[in-house]
Design a protein around this motif. Structure first.
Motif, PDB file in Angstrom:
ATOM      1  N   PHE A  14       0.952  -1.152  -0.003  1.00 22.34           N
ATOM      2  CA  PHE A  14       0.171   0.135   0.017  1.00 22.34           C
ATOM      3  C   PHE A  14       0.878   1.310   0.126  1.00 22.34           C
ATOM      4  CE2 PHE A  14      -2.408   3.389   1.884  1.00 22.34           C
ATOM      5  CZ  PHE A  14      -3.628   3.487   1.416  1.00 22.34           C
ATOM      6  N   ARG A  15       1.729   1.350   0.818  1.00 17.05           N
ATOM      7  CA  ARG A  15       2.586   2.351   0.836  1.00 17.05           C
ATOM      8  C   ARG A  15       3.556   2.682  -0.399  1.00 17.05           C
ATOM      9  NH1 ARG A  15       1.795   4.853   5.735  1.00 17.05           N
ATOM     10  NH2 ARG A  15       1.201   3.489   7.476  1.00 17.05           N
ATOM     11  N   GLY A  20      -1.314   7.588   1.062  1.00 20.15           N
ATOM     12  CA  GLY A  20      -1.802   7.348   2.463  1.00 20.15           C
ATOM     13  C   GLY A  20      -3.315   7.168   2.174  1.00 20.15           C
ATOM     14  N   PRO A  21      -4.174   6.345   3.167  1.00 18.39           N
ATOM     15  CA  PRO A  21      -5.401   6.230   2.892  1.00 18.39           C
ATOM     16  C   PRO A  21      -6.280   7.353   2.710  1.00 18.39           C
ATOM     17  CG  PRO A  21      -4.451   5.330   5.172  1.00 18.39           C
ATOM     18  CD  PRO A  21      -3.581   6.432   4.432  1.00 18.39           C
ATOM     19  N   THR A  22      -7.195   7.304   2.153  1.00 17.71           N
ATOM     20  CA  THR A  22      -8.318   8.189   1.712  1.00 17.71           C
ATOM     21  C   THR A  22      -9.279   8.219   2.877  1.00 17.71           C
ATOM     22  OG1 THR A  22      -9.807   6.683   0.444  1.00 17.71           O
ATOM     23  CG2 THR A  22      -7.766   7.725  -0.560  1.00 17.71           C
ATOM     24  N   GLY A  45     -13.005   7.824  -7.678  1.00 18.21           N
ATOM     25  CA  GLY A  45     -11.481   8.000  -7.458  1.00 18.21           C
ATOM     26  C   GLY A  45     -11.176   8.460  -6.078  1.00 18.21           C
ATOM     27  N   SER A  46     -12.001   7.901  -5.228  1.00 15.30           N
ATOM     28  CA  SER A  46     -11.704   8.288  -3.865  1.00 15.30           C
ATOM     29  C   SER A  46     -11.274   6.869  -3.160  1.00 15.30           C
ATOM     30  CB  SER A  46     -13.026   8.632  -2.974  1.00 15.30           C
ATOM     31  OG  SER A  46     -13.811   7.811  -3.193  1.00 15.30           O
ATOM     32  N   LEU A  50     -10.632  -0.130  -3.604  1.00 17.65           N
ATOM     33  CA  LEU A  50      -9.503  -0.473  -2.474  1.00 17.65           C
ATOM     34  C   LEU A  50      -9.866  -0.776  -1.035  1.00 17.65           C
ATOM     35  CD1 LEU A  50      -6.593  -1.463  -2.495  1.00 17.65           C
ATOM     36  CD2 LEU A  50      -5.809   0.931  -2.211  1.00 17.65           C
ATOM     37  N   THR A  51     -10.822   0.259  -1.028  1.00 18.82           N
ATOM     38  CA  THR A  51     -11.543  -0.006   0.638  1.00 18.82           C
ATOM     39  C   THR A  51     -12.159  -1.290   0.796  1.00 18.82           C
ATOM     40  OG1 THR A  51     -11.841   2.694   0.692  1.00 18.82           O
ATOM     41  CG2 THR A  51     -13.166   1.358   2.303  1.00 18.82           C
ATOM     42  N   ALA A  52     -12.891  -1.585  -0.396  1.00 17.56           N
ATOM     43  CA  ALA A  52     -13.714  -3.004  -0.146  1.00 17.56           C
ATOM     44  C   ALA A  52     -12.465  -4.151  -0.114  1.00 17.56           C
ATOM     45  CB  ALA A  52     -14.756  -2.941  -1.255  1.00 17.56           C
TER      46      ALA A  52
END
Length: 187
Positions: A14-15, A20-22, A45-46, A50-52
């Motif tokens: 991820f890094r 960083g995380p949205t 685009g937020s 990837l959150t899911a």
């Protein structure tokens, strides 16, 4: 403190890719990681996708490293649009390959995470292959999920732990949404 409880390889990946995380990730990951039903509503685009997916990829990676990842589908992603399903399949392939490369570089022994696609366009030979060796992540449409649940392929879905529904607002109040709700209840 660990990065949302994720495996260090997931954090490293991820890094390398993101600053960083949205906001949707910051708010969504803790809920998803606790196993709560979670609705992510945010602009294009937020980082909703990837959150899911990052939490479930992390869980699958951890199971793989523990030697507890069988030939079974554990995540089902449902999209109302066949084209979106095809795009999602491609979108997930790259991160999974990059995470596998990082695991190899670090010397981990693991089972690679497989992703499969099942839509109305999927040839019968590929549908059969999905039954013989189920993907860990299945990308599908509501109609194809229904067909799988009413066939011998239903057996491959017994181990499903997570369902991700994309664009739920496009189906929620329609007959198609009601049909999907019945399929989810069956699942």
């Amino acid at each position: 403190m660990s990065f949302y409880g994720y495996h260090p390889i997931i954090e490293k990946w991820f890094r390398k890719r993101f600053a960083g995380p949205t906001e949707p990730q910051q708010q969504g990951w803790p809920c998803i990681n606790r196993g709560e039903h979670t609705l992510i509503s945010a602009p294009t685009g937020s980082g909703k996708t990837l959150t899911a997916f990052l939490s479930v990829i992390d869980r699958i990676v951890k199971r793989s490293l523990e030697g507890d990842l069988d030939d079974e589908t554990v995540v089902v992603y449902v999209s109302p649009l066949r084209a979106l399903s095809n795009d999602m399949h491609r979108t997930l392939t790259e991160p999974l390959e990059e995470i596998s490369e990082l695991l190899e570089e670090e010397g981990y022994l693991f089972t690679p995470i497989r992703i499969g696609l099942r839509t109305g366009d999927t040839p019968s030979s590929q549908r059969s292959a999905l039954v013989r060796r189920p993907p860990h992540i299945l990308v599908t449409t509501p109609e194809s999920l229904y067909l799988m649940l009413t066939s011998s392929a239903a057996e491959t879905l017994r181990g499903v732990e997570t369902v991700i529904i994309d664009e739920i607002h496009a189906m929620a109040t329609t007959k198609r949404g009601a049909h999907l709700a019945l399929s989810l209840e069956r699942l």
